[in-house]
Design an enzyme around this catalytic site. Structure first.
Site, mmCIF file in Angstrom:
data_model
loop_
_atom_site.group_PDB
_atom_site.id
_atom_site.type_symbol
_atom_site.label_atom_id
_atom_site.label_comp_id
_atom_site.label_asym_id
_atom_site.label_seq_id
_atom_site.Cartn_x
_atom_site.Cartn_y
_atom_site.Cartn_z
ATOM 1 N N MET A 1 -8.931 9.330 8.004
ATOM 2 C CA MET A 1 -9.208 9.807 6.643
ATOM 3 C C MET A 1 -10.092 11.052 6.647
ATOM 4 S SD MET A 1 -9.826 6.108 4.827
ATOM 5 C CE MET A 1 -10.893 5.493 6.137
ATOM 6 N N ASP B 1 0.814 -1.211 0.000
ATOM 7 C CA ASP B 1 0.000 0.000 0.000
ATOM 8 C C ASP B 1 0.853 1.269 0.000
ATOM 9 O OD1 ASP B 1 -2.500 -1.106 -0.112
ATOM 10 O OD2 ASP B 1 -2.932 -0.934 2.017
ATOM 11 N N LYS C 1 -3.713 3.389 -2.880
ATOM 12 C CA LYS C 1 -5.055 3.930 -3.072
ATOM 13 C C LYS C 1 -5.102 5.272 -2.361
ATOM 14 C CE LYS C 1 -8.393 0.705 -3.115
ATOM 15 N NZ LYS C 1 -9.218 -0.367 -2.585
#
Length: 199
Positions: free
Chosen positions: A172, A35, A58
């Site tokens: 996030m 990641d 991502k």
């Protein structure tokens, strides 16, 4: 009659916070799907020099992001070549890391897997900042939440969050900080509530 997939946690950034078990698998992996938030030093220090390393980052659908379907296809492809595949994720594998899609893919294709947990970003960042997430007289609970899509939280939930004595940890949420603060304030959270923003 396939290889195996190891879904491993890299921890919150410091290479020394990855688990010993994850390091052992990195050392023998044939393929590593890594990641974006994984510290590159982890691969440099612990991965087999012969491993195929594929970045599958991502970032909220932005350019350069790897679609989940592509990641699933890579897992199947390499496992069917009888390879040991390590899927390395930042933080802990089960918190906000989209592990369910990958588990469903592996199960559907009868590919064996193992999950190696790790230090989630919330715990690692709080510890490094010297902030206990629960403390007598302050908080008896912790909630791990996300606020990258405002519509995921109902008005009823906002009202409850504004009054809770739990420690609230939002993942996030850097793009929506001002809106997050406004919604909590409107829901009754005291203006003098201590807040930490860690990136």
């Amino acid at each position: 009659e396939t290889g195996k997939v190891i879904i491993a946690a890299a921890g919150p950034g410091d290479p020394e916070l990855i688990t010993y078990k994850a390091v052992q698998f990195l050392a023998i992996a044939d393929v590593i799907l890594v990641d974006r938030l994984v510290n590159k030093e982890i691969i440099q220090r612990f991965a087999s020099k012969d491993a195929i390393v594929i970045e599958v980052g991502k970032q909220s659908g932005k350019n350069g992001s790897t679609p989940q379907q592509s990641i699933n296809e890579l897992l199947i492809r390499y496992a069917r070549e009888y390879k040991l595949v390590v899927r390395l994720k930042g933080g802990d594998v089960s918190l906000f890391s989209n592990i369910l899609d990958e588990l469903e893919t592996l199960t559907k294709n009868r590919i064996s897997y193992e999950i190696i947990p790790g230090v989630t970003a919330a715990l690692g960042a709080a510890a490094y900042a010297g902030i206990p997430l629960t403390a007598r007289g302050y908080s008896t609970g912790v909630r791990l939440l996300t606020f990258y899509k405002p519509e995921v939280v109902t008005d009823e939930e906002w009202n409850e969050l504004g009054k809770t004595t739990d420690t609230l940890v939002f993942y996030m949420s850097s793009q929506s900080l001002s809106q997050l603060a406004l919604r909590l304030s409107e829901a009754g959270m005291p203006a003098d509530k201590p807040v930490a923003i860690i990136e």
